[in-house]
Design a protein around this motif. Structure first.
Motif, PDB file in Angstrom:
ATOM      1  N   SER A 197     -12.163 -16.230  -9.977  1.00 23.67           N
ATOM      2  CA  SER A 197     -11.776 -15.011 -10.703  1.00 23.67           C
ATOM      3  C   SER A 197     -11.869 -13.801  -9.773  1.00 23.67           C
ATOM      4  O   SER A 197     -12.715 -13.743  -8.873  1.00 23.67           O
ATOM      5  N   LYS A 236     -12.049  -9.598  -8.737  1.00 24.02           N
ATOM      6  CA  LYS A 236     -12.837  -8.444  -9.170  1.00 24.02           C
ATOM      7  C   LYS A 236     -11.967  -7.473  -9.970  1.00 24.02           C
ATOM      8  O   LYS A 236     -10.740  -7.444  -9.807  1.00 24.02           O
ATOM      9  N   PRO A 237     -12.609  -6.639 -10.831  1.00 23.77           N
ATOM     10  CA  PRO A 237     -11.829  -5.740 -11.687  1.00 23.77           C
ATOM     11  C   PRO A 237     -10.878  -4.810 -10.927  1.00 23.77           C
ATOM     12  O   PRO A 237      -9.757  -4.583 -11.364  1.00 23.77           O
ATOM     13  N   ASP A 238     -11.310  -4.271  -9.753  1.00 23.72           N
ATOM     14  CA  ASP A 238     -10.399  -3.347  -9.051  1.00 23.72           C
ATOM     15  C   ASP A 238      -9.177  -4.074  -8.498  1.00 23.72           C
ATOM     16  O   ASP A 238      -8.071  -3.534  -8.469  1.00 23.72           O
ATOM     17  N   ALA A 266      -7.925  -6.811  -9.940  1.00 23.14           N
ATOM     18  CA  ALA A 266      -7.145  -7.144 -11.141  1.00 23.14           C
ATOM     19  C   ALA A 266      -6.301  -5.938 -11.568  1.00 23.14           C
ATOM     20  O   ALA A 266      -5.115  -6.077 -11.905  1.00 23.14           O
ATOM     21  N   GLU A 267      -6.896  -4.755 -11.513  1.00 28.44           N
ATOM     22  CA  GLU A 267      -6.171  -3.540 -11.886  1.00 28.44           C
ATOM     23  C   GLU A 267      -4.959  -3.354 -10.972  1.00 28.44           C
ATOM     24  O   GLU A 267      -3.848  -3.036 -11.404  1.00 28.44           O
ATOM     25  N   GLY A 277      -5.830  -9.320 -18.293  1.00 26.90           N
ATOM     26  CA  GLY A 277      -6.844 -10.113 -18.988  1.00 26.90           C
ATOM     27  C   GLY A 277      -6.214 -11.253 -19.788  1.00 26.90           C
ATOM     28  O   GLY A 277      -6.729 -12.380 -19.807  1.00 26.90           O
TER      29      GLY A 277
END
Ligand SMILES: Cc1cc2nc3c(=O)[nH]c(=O)nc-3n(C[C@H](O)[C@H](O)[C@H](O)COP(=O)(O)OP(=O)(O)OC[C@H]3O[C@@H](n4cnc5c(N)ncnc54)[C@H](O)[C@@H]3O)c2cc1C
Length: 344
Positions: A248, A250-252, A254-255, A237
């Motif tokens: 941007s 997606k969260p998965d 990014a993880e 982040g």
């Protein structure tokens, strides 16, 4: 009987539901007669007036030695018969489900005259489970503990899709929708990893103020975004705010980017281990190899090899009692056989 040397034993009283007075007494599994169970439970402080609603009981089950099934879970003796679950000596829901899946897949592939699906130990816990069972057998109900896997660091829940979805797709078990989602995630992880490597940040009052605000040391020289993300105090982040990607992610994804960057060194070390051992795994042993004819193996080793009939030198090396010396002899025998075949 079992803990006679102990003065204390922990029992958890687990409520069975919101609208019941029933409790499960976790830690007192027993198969003693019901009247003895009543006395036992009532001897526990706080349970002096307890009523048993359903007594504890034990079950007994038989199993077939799992060294009698192949790594596809097809039995060695009866072609087309597959064993999965408790019959192979395991205990547990996941253990049974995992084997059921693999036996079903392999039975399906066989009927379609397609090659079998065997997952390696470095690819999935399923691989560890089945390899352990068919190689070493088991004397007690086998459970799949994470500690049984030598490549724990790469067998993670967060990368299960990256490890296995392609394989699932190849055998026809992944829908178009799930597969496209996977491809999209994989693509955006790769693109972002590449951008983090290539994007270099120069020291500037603004970036240094940003870093200070995040309790991270200021830049005195250029650094890539990847280097910044490796800092323990910064997460994806933070990096995204310092230098946002064009689109941007997606969260998965990014993880995944964060995990792969932060743990790169450890993951790489384990991947190198996998590569080193892969050599032995790929050296296949023909199912009809005559172990009796290999001089120097010794009768105990010969017996074990005949019993398990390992599919590769890697599997052979994991059979208990099979020494590195025996593996060398096997290697020579395989080499001779290959040359003999080529010549003849
Ligand atoms: C009291 C108890 C609590 C447990 N708690 C847990 C737990 O908390 N967590 C956990 O992970 N595991 C637990 N287990 C273990 C787990 O339930 C089993 O290991 C698992 O369900 C075994 O699955 P399976 O498919 O191999 O066998 P099973 O579920 O036993 O399935 C075998 C099936 O074959 C059928 N069958 C048998 N003979 C024939 C025949 N001749 N023809 C047709 N069908 C036949 C049976 O009826 C049965 O449906 C528990 C087990 C018990 C007994």
């Amino acid at each position: 009987m079992r803990f006679s040397g102990r003065e204390r034993h922990q029992v958890f009283l687990e409520p069975e539901g919101l609208e019941t007075e029933e409790y499960y007494a976790n830690g007192v599994s027993t198969s003693l007669p019901v009247d003895v169970q009543t006395k036992l439970y009532r001897s526990i402080t706080g349970l002096e007036e307890v009523e048993i609603m359903r007594p504890a009981y034990a079950i007994e089950y038989d199993y077939a030695p799992p060294t009698q099934v192949k790594n596809t879970l097809e039995t060695k003796l009866i072609e087309g018969l597959y064993f999965a679950g408790q019959i192979n000596g395991t205990s547990g829901y996941e253990e049974a489900a995992a084997q059921g899946l693999m036996a079903g897949i392999n039975a399906g592939l066989k009927i379609q005259k397609r090659g079998p699906l065997v997952l390696t130990r470095s690819l999935a816990y399923i691989g560890v489970l089945i390899d352990d069972l068919v190689t070493r057998g088991t004397n007690e109900p086998y459970r799949m503990f994470t500690s049984r896997a030598e490549y724990r660091l790469i067998l993670r829940e967060d990368n299960a899709d990256l490890r296995l979805r392609n394989i699932g797709r190849e055998i026809g078990l992944v829908s178009d929708e799930a597969y496209h989602q996977y491809l999209e995630k994989k693509g955006s992880v790769e693109q972002e990893l590449d951008r983090l490597k290539r994007t270099v940040i120069k020291p500037s009052p603004q970036i240094n103020a940003d870093l200070e605000r995040r309790s991270s040391s200021i830049l005195s020289a250029e650094a890539s975004l990847e280097q910044l993300l490796k800092r323990p105090e910064l997460n994806y982040g933070d990096i995204e705010k310092i230098s946002p990607p064009p689109v941007s992610i997606k969260p998965d994804a990014a993880e995944q980017v964060e995990i792969q960057v932060k743990y790169e060194g450890y993951i790489e070390r384990q991947m190198n281990q996998v590569k080193r051992y892969a050599g032995l795994e790929q050296k296949t042993i023909p199912p009809d190899l005559d172990y009796e004819a290999i001089t120097g193996l010794g009768s105990e080793v010969t017996q074990k090899l005949k019993q398990v009939r390992p599919v590769s030198l890697g599997q052979a090396s994991r059979i208990s009692g099979i020494t590195p010396a025996a593996i060398s002899l096997l290697m020579v025998a395989l080499e001779k056989r290959k040359r003999g075949k080529a010549a003849g």
